[in-house]
Scaffold this motif. Sequence first.
Motif, PDB file in Angstrom:
ATOM      1  N   ALA A  30       0.960  -1.118   0.085  1.00 36.32           N
ATOM      2  CA  ALA A  30      -0.066  -0.185  -0.070  1.00 36.32           C
ATOM      3  C   ALA A  30       0.773   1.145  -0.159  1.00 36.32           C
ATOM      4  O   ALA A  30       0.621   2.268  -0.736  1.00 36.32           O
ATOM      5  N   GLU A  31       1.794   1.234   0.674  1.00 37.38           N
ATOM      6  CA  GLU A  31       2.800   2.494   0.935  1.00 37.38           C
ATOM      7  C   GLU A  31       3.544   2.884  -0.320  1.00 37.38           C
ATOM      8  O   GLU A  31       3.575   3.650  -0.998  1.00 37.38           O
ATOM      9  N   CYS A  32       3.956   1.471  -1.318  1.00 36.86           N
ATOM     10  CA  CYS A  32       4.499   1.619  -2.269  1.00 36.86           C
ATOM     11  C   CYS A  32       3.642   1.979  -3.395  1.00 36.86           C
ATOM     12  O   CYS A  32       3.828   3.135  -4.381  1.00 36.86           O
ATOM     13  N   ASP A  33       2.395   1.590  -3.495  1.00 36.29           N
ATOM     14  CA  ASP A  33       1.511   1.859  -4.497  1.00 36.29           C
ATOM     15  C   ASP A  33       0.880   3.572  -4.413  1.00 36.29           C
ATOM     16  O   ASP A  33       0.946   4.051  -5.337  1.00 36.29           O
ATOM     17  N   ALA A  34       1.213   3.950  -3.250  1.00 42.49           N
ATOM     18  CA  ALA A  34       0.763   5.362  -2.864  1.00 42.49           C
ATOM     19  C   ALA A  34       1.754   6.304  -3.371  1.00 42.49           C
ATOM     20  O   ALA A  34       1.679   7.400  -3.802  1.00 42.49           O
ATOM     21  N   ALA A  35       3.068   5.847  -3.331  1.00 46.03           N
ATOM     22  CA  ALA A  35       3.918   6.549  -3.737  1.00 46.03           C
ATOM     23  C   ALA A  35       4.726   6.327  -5.104  1.00 46.03           C
ATOM     24  O   ALA A  35       5.637   6.672  -5.519  1.00 46.03           O
ATOM     25  N   ASN A  36       3.752   5.603  -5.863  1.00 43.51           N
ATOM     26  CA  ASN A  36       4.419   5.206  -7.383  1.00 43.51           C
ATOM     27  C   ASN A  36       5.579   4.399  -7.071  1.00 43.51           C
ATOM     28  O   ASN A  36       6.364   4.556  -8.155  1.00 43.51           O
ATOM     29  N   ILE A  37       5.742   3.526  -6.277  1.00 43.53           N
ATOM     30  CA  ILE A  37       6.958   2.660  -6.302  1.00 43.53           C
ATOM     31  C   ILE A  37       6.881   1.225  -6.638  1.00 43.53           C
ATOM     32  O   ILE A  37       5.674   0.706  -5.960  1.00 43.53           O
ATOM     33  N   THR A  38       7.517   0.403  -7.430  1.00 49.66           N
ATOM     34  CA  THR A  38       7.319  -0.760  -7.482  1.00 49.66           C
ATOM     35  C   THR A  38       7.888  -1.641  -6.624  1.00 49.66           C
ATOM     36  O   THR A  38       9.030  -1.512  -6.341  1.00 49.66           O
ATOM     37  N   LEU A  39       7.024  -2.612  -6.127  1.00 49.28           N
ATOM     38  CA  LEU A  39       7.716  -3.422  -5.120  1.00 49.28           C
ATOM     39  C   LEU A  39       7.937  -4.715  -5.893  1.00 49.28           C
ATOM     40  O   LEU A  39       6.900  -5.396  -6.318  1.00 49.28           O
ATOM     41  N   VAL A  40       9.192  -5.154  -5.817  1.00 48.16           N
ATOM     42  CA  VAL A  40       9.722  -6.477  -6.399  1.00 48.16           C
ATOM     43  C   VAL A  40       9.918  -7.369  -5.469  1.00 48.16           C
ATOM     44  O   VAL A  40      10.510  -7.163  -4.246  1.00 48.16           O
ATOM     45  N   ALA A  93      14.004   7.438   0.379  1.00 46.45           N
ATOM     46  CA  ALA A  93      14.109   8.892   0.716  1.00 46.45           C
ATOM     47  C   ALA A  93      15.152   9.263  -0.356  1.00 46.45           C
ATOM     48  O   ALA A  93      15.165  10.661  -0.353  1.00 46.45           O
ATOM     49  N   GLN A  94      15.873   8.387  -0.847  1.00 47.38           N
ATOM     50  CA  GLN A  94      16.791   9.112  -1.864  1.00 47.38           C
ATOM     51  C   GLN A  94      16.295   8.951  -3.313  1.00 47.38           C
ATOM     52  O   GLN A  94      17.103   9.253  -4.171  1.00 47.38           O
ATOM     53  N   GLY A  95      15.139   8.589  -3.547  1.00 49.44           N
ATOM     54  CA  GLY A  95      14.449   8.777  -4.700  1.00 49.44           C
ATOM     55  C   GLY A  95      14.333   7.549  -5.703  1.00 49.44           C
ATOM     56  O   GLY A  95      14.129   7.343  -6.795  1.00 49.44           O
ATOM     57  N   SER A  96      14.404   6.274  -4.938  1.00 53.61           N
ATOM     58  CA  SER A  96      13.960   5.083  -5.537  1.00 53.61           C
ATOM     59  C   SER A  96      12.685   4.862  -6.066  1.00 53.61           C
ATOM     60  O   SER A  96      11.644   5.633  -5.462  1.00 53.61           O
ATOM     61  N   ASN A  97      12.554   4.314  -7.063  1.00 51.76           N
ATOM     62  CA  ASN A  97      11.307   4.006  -7.605  1.00 51.76           C
ATOM     63  C   ASN A  97      10.899   2.667  -7.956  1.00 51.76           C
ATOM     64  O   ASN A  97      10.025   2.149  -8.232  1.00 51.76           O
ATOM     65  N   MET A  98      11.727   1.759  -7.329  1.00 49.97           N
ATOM     66  CA  MET A  98      11.815   0.283  -7.340  1.00 49.97           C
ATOM     67  C   MET A  98      12.335  -0.205  -6.353  1.00 49.97           C
ATOM     68  O   MET A  98      13.665  -0.183  -6.166  1.00 49.97           O
ATOM     69  N   ILE A  99      11.781  -1.035  -5.127  1.00 49.75           N
ATOM     70  CA  ILE A  99      12.618  -1.774  -4.204  1.00 49.75           C
ATOM     71  C   ILE A  99      12.642  -3.227  -4.478  1.00 49.75           C
ATOM     72  O   ILE A  99      11.575  -3.745  -5.125  1.00 49.75           O
TER      73      ILE A  99
END
Length: 213
Positions: A12-22, A196-202
């Motif tokens: 949910a946290e990733c979706d809200a921030a437009n981050i892809t969770l792998v 915090a440093q700008g990642s968009n895929m974790i």
Amino acid sequence: MVNTDFYKELKAECDAANITLVAVSKTKPAEDLLELYELGQRDFGENYVQELVEKEAALPKDIRWHFIGHLQSNKAKQIVPFVHIIHSVDSAKLLQEINKQAAKVNRTTSCLLQMHIAREETKYGMDEAEIIDAIELKESLLNVGVKGLMGMASFTDDKEQVEEEFSRLKTIYNRYFSSSATLSMGMSGDYKLAIAQGSNMIRVGSLLFGARN
Ligand SMILES: *Cc1c(COP(=O)(O)O)cnc(C)c1O
């Protein structure tokens, strides 16, 4: 044991921030992946070619497989036909081989260039000069799409060092890629710093699936 509560929160946290969770599932059995699949997870990361090939055959076809381990050129052909993206391109030679294999099966394979940002010599990846060469080379390669960068920080408790390494990767990313490109950085121990440093895929493994042996 699969930590489904933590998964739901993180997703949910990733979706809200437009981050892809792998979800990094290396060494974990197919049942564990299916548990997250049932909750809607589609992006899974694997490190070993043989294991990835076996899981791909056994699991649902709409999974997006991320190859995140060190890839030997001679094994590229085994994953190119189905892989969603390869995070770990660490040489121009490997990029050329992926291009060649992708052409054979009429695909365009998405790739990230892996940059060496850690202090440990043991980690793979290119330096900035090699990244520039690879970006120039890609213009002539019709069957690979270079989508961005991947990096792994040093394995250390020193937060400032990890922040500095991620920030360096973000700077290089900003220099050569647009904001819609992919910046794959952050694992179980450091994904918050990475975001915090700008990642968009974790790429998170042990926090979701438990420790590996
Ligand atoms: C294993 C691995 C991960 C996940 O590591 P965790 O610490 O279990 O989250 C992420 N990225 C790469 C490249 C890996 O090899």
